[in-house]
Each structure stands twice: as C-alpha cells, then as structure tokens.
Design an enzyme around this catalytic site. Structure first.
Site, PDB file in Angstrom:
ATOM      1  CE  LYS A   2      -4.567  -1.744   1.787  1.00  0.00           C
ATOM      2  NZ  LYS A   2      -4.835  -2.434   2.583  1.00  0.00           N
ATOM      3  NE  ARG A   3       5.017   0.551   3.878  1.00  0.00           N
ATOM      4  CZ  ARG A   3       5.934  -0.444   3.309  1.00  0.00           C
ATOM      5  NH1 ARG A   3       6.964  -0.177   4.018  1.00  0.00           N
ATOM      6  NH2 ARG A   3       5.461  -1.323   3.517  1.00  0.00           N
TER       7      ARG A   3
END
Ligand code: GLU
Length: 480
Positions: free
Chosen positions: A251-252
C-alpha cells in the site's frame, strides 16, 4: 483428470493487484487445460472480513474478465466441515487441546529470545493427562487445538514454478494451532491452514496456484493433507510483485487496488495483459495479447522464479496501445463517465454526433482514459482564453478580414462537412489574397486560443456542430 484450480481471496481489503495476478494465472491455467476455476472467499476472520470488500473483489474479478466456473463459496458458511476435520484429527491422536495462557506463551518466547532461539511452541501440552486437562478446565482456561508436527520430518514437493522445494518440519514453529477458543467439549474458531486444506480436498482442487508468500503454509498444509488421508495437490508458487526498489509491492507504493487502477483510466484488457507479463512471458516474446491467446500458450515453465518488478511505463504503454486501437463507440462508452465526473455539460444521446468524432480524434494521443478530460476540455466551452501568442496572431494586419470572411461563410449555406470547411478556407484565402498558412494559423488561434492543439480541421468540424466556432470567431474579432 480434470484440472481444478481456485482463487481464495480474504475479504479483508479491496482486490489487490497481487491477488488479481494470482487470479489471472489460475484462470489462464484452467483455460489452457480445459479445467475449472473456482472462487472461494476466505472470510473466517470475522473481525477483518467485510461484505464491501467481498463486493469489491467480485466486481473487480468480473471487470477483469476472470469469470469463475464455481462459487463463490464462503468459508464462513462451512465451519462445520472444518470442525469435523479437526474432530477427525483429535480422534486419530494427531491433534490435541493446549491450555497455555497468553502470559505463559509470552514467557516461553522471552526465554527463547534470551537463548537466541527462533520463536516456536515447545509442544508442552502435547501429552497432558485427562487429570491435568481437567485442572486447566476447572481454572477456566480456554484451549486452542494444536496439530502435531513431527520435527524429524523433511517435507518436499515439486513446485511447478520453483522446482524441488524442501522444508524441515522443525522450522515450522512447533505444533500448529488449527482452532482457537475451544474447550474440552467444543471446537472453537477453525484457522486458515486447516480450512484451506479441508476446502481444497472437498473441492477436489488439483493445482494450488498462489503467491510465493504462502510457501511456509504449503509445508504445513502438506502435513495436514497426509493427516487427513488425502492426496496432495500440485503446487505452483508465483513470484511476488515488487516495487521499483525491489521490495514487495505494498500500500505504501500508492495504488495497489484493482478498483483504483480502473479509476485511474486503465482498461481491463490492458491491465490483465500487463498482469500476465508480471512473471510470465509468451513463447514468441509477444507483449500484447488477448487473454484467450495467453491461455492457449500458458505454461508454468515460462513463469519466473524471481520477483516481477512493477513497471508503470510499460502498463501505460500497453494501455495506450489498447486505447489507440479502440473503436470510437467503445471508447466513448468508457470515457463518458470521466467526462461526466468532470462536470462537463453533456447530453449523452444528443451529443453523440460530435462526441464520437471527438474521442475518435483524441484516441491516438490517449495513454489513460482520464487523459480525455484535459484533452477535450476546450470543446465544452463556448469561448476560450487566449494565450499571448494566439492573441498576437489574430491582431496581425489582415487577419481580421480573414476571420470576418470565414465568419460570413459560416452562414449560408452552413458548411457541414470537412470538405465544406476546406472549401471555405480556400475561398477566403483566394478572396483575401493571402497565404493559406496564414488562414490556418489564424483559425487555430481564433478557435483554440492557442497555436498548438489537436488537428485543426477535425476540431473545427466538432466545434461547428455546436456552433462554438461562431462564438469563438466573434470573441477573437473582439480582440482586434
Ligand atoms: N486466503 C489467502 C489469501 O488471501 C489465500 C489462500 C490460498 O490461496 O491458499 O492470501
């Protein structure tokens, strides 16, 4: 033997690109083999599983064209089946109830840490006597059910991607929890590894195709297959998807949900095409292909062991190829929601006559569907702002007469085709005794308020249909 594969997503988040890529490989293999692709939703984690995530996963898979042959099955509706299997393991003496408290387990781990040992359960409750068990029950402790792991075992399988894989059972962390919150007479919440194996047996899965992050689970699961007396399926562990720095894509790294890729203007055939290339290559090295073409050629010996780097440029390139080749009608259907979301005033039926040529004209310069919003902006306004160089152009000597000549020619009979407009340009060029280049450049400046932009004559024809050419010419003449 009919090949049966499955996708088993957990609805604890939206459809992730990694899961979607796993879906693609399962789907391709099933279609290649004339087999079946089964969808199973692994929603046993009551706290983290959400119906909206299930919805997002199903919608995303359908959008990608990953239609399934059976399911979706929901693990939350199959808990009895898992409890029966656990009871079988208990009856065979292959599993037992362990009553360790969280504090005791913590203390055990601290001791291991102090001795520099890897954390593992030391199997201390494996051989409790009925009396000891009764004491713990009387204390009000709850039990977990642990499956016995024989530390002396070596587990091997021939992975369809990775070749021979070997695991020492002693590296699996000790006897494994297969159910939580149980008591002497009850079996609590069954856990992941057990449920997966019970389902894969019951659903007659022949090939388990999933991400490489499941390798340690595979070792544990093979022991469960044996304990339950079932045949072990084939395994294929697909490479991870990596970001630009070589870490697992997360997700980062920004966008990872299929619904986000969709919102960003990628089209499904381009995205599945790209996902297929994340770890697989076609025998003829082709980079652009349909799902059906890929399915025909798909095999695990062309799947890489090494992680696959996610490459935005390549995805953009593939997406642009699909957009460039698309029929205007199909492209309009796909771009309309973006235009409407941008609040452009559109009547989808009445405006179709100029929207179709508009998207047809823009198609070759689109990378993502969203590009159409900026590139078409100036077709939605009666007038435009003038850039300095465009303003200077319409203020040149003689240009006003040219623009007035054009404006006059737009009335009677009103030009309606590209040829009519070309004829008008030729007439005015002749009548004014100027160079055609001057007429064209001035018309571009007047219509677009800029000296660059899309094809002049095609744009003009679109503006003509809305009579925006008249309003713009008037606005340009007002500058003189
Ligand atoms: N439910 C697991 C996950 O979402 C996949 C299990 C499997 O493929 O065996 O990662």
């Amino acid at each position: 033997m009919t090949v049966r594969v499955r996708l088993a997503p957990s609805p604890t988040g939206t459809l992730h690109i990694g899961t979607a890529r796993t879906a693609v490989f399962n789907w391709l293999y099933a279609r290649h083999e004339g087999g079946q692709f089964i969808l199973r939703i692994e929603d046993t984690d009551e706290e983290r599983s959400k119906p909206e995530f299930t919805e997002n996963i199903l919608t995303g898979l359908k959008w990608l064209g990953m239609e399934w042959d059976e399911g979706p099955f929901f693990q939350s509706q199959r808990l009895d089946l898992y409890r029966q299997a656990i009871q079988t393991l208990l009856d065979k003496g292959l599993a037992y109830r362990a009553y360790d408290t969280p504090e005791e387990l913590d203390a055990m781990r601290e001791t291991q840490k102090a001795k520099n040992q890897a954390p593992r359960y030391d199997n201390r409750h494996r051989d409790l006597t009925p009396d000891q068990q009764a004491v713990y029950e009387a204390e009000g402790r709850t039990a977990v059910i642990r499956f016995k792991i024989d530390d002396s075992r070596t587990i091997t399988w021939h992975d369809l991607v990775r070749g021979p894989v070997t695991w020492q059972a002693s590296d699996l962390g000790g006897d494994m929890v297969v159910a939580r919150a149980s008591s002497a007479s009850t079996i609590g919440q069954p856990l992941y590894n057990l449920a997966v194996v019970v389902d894969d047996i019951e659903m007659a899965i022949t090939h388990v195709i999933r991400g490489e992050d499941h390798i340690a689970n595979t070792a544990k699961q093979i022991l469960l297959y044996e304990a339950l007396g079932a045949a072990v399926p084939e395994f294929a562990h697909t490479p991870l998807i990596l970001n630009q720095t070589g870490q697992k894509l997360s997700k980062r790294d920004g966008v990872t949900s299929i619904s986000d890729f969709q919102k960003m203007g990628f089209v499904a055939p381009a995205l599945v095409n790209y996902m297929t290339l994340l770890g697989w290559s076609a025998p003829d090295a082709a980079e652009q292909f349909t799902l059906a073409e890929a399915a025909q050629q798909f095999s695990f010996d062309r799947v890489n062991k090494a992680g696959a780097k996610f490459d935005w440029d390549k995805l953009d390139w593939l997406n642009s190829q699909y957009l460039h080749a698309m029929e205007p009608a199909a492209l309009l259907d796909l771009t309309l929601p973006y235009l409407q979301a941008a609040d452009y005033a559109i009547d989808p039926d009445a405006d179709r006559r100029w929207l179709l040529p508009l998207v047809g004209m823009l198609a070759p310069s689109l990378t993502r569907l969203t590009d159409v919003v900026e590139q078409s902006r100036f077709f939605f306004t009666e007038t435009v702002d003038f850039a300095d160089d465009a303003k200077a152009q319409v203020q040149l000597d003689g240009v006003a007469a040219v623009l007035e000549g054009i404006l006059a020619g737009l009335n009677d009979p009103a030009p309606a085709t590209l040829d009519d407009l070309k004829a008008l340009v030729n007439d005015v060029t002749k009548a004014q005794g100027v160079k055609k280049g001057l007429v064209m450049k001035s018309m571009r400046a007047a219509l677009m308020g800029a000296l660059q932009g899309p094809d002049l004559m095609e744009s003009w024809l679109i503006l003509r249909q809305r009579e925006f050419d008249v309003s713009r010419l008037k606005a340009a003449l007002a500058l003189v």
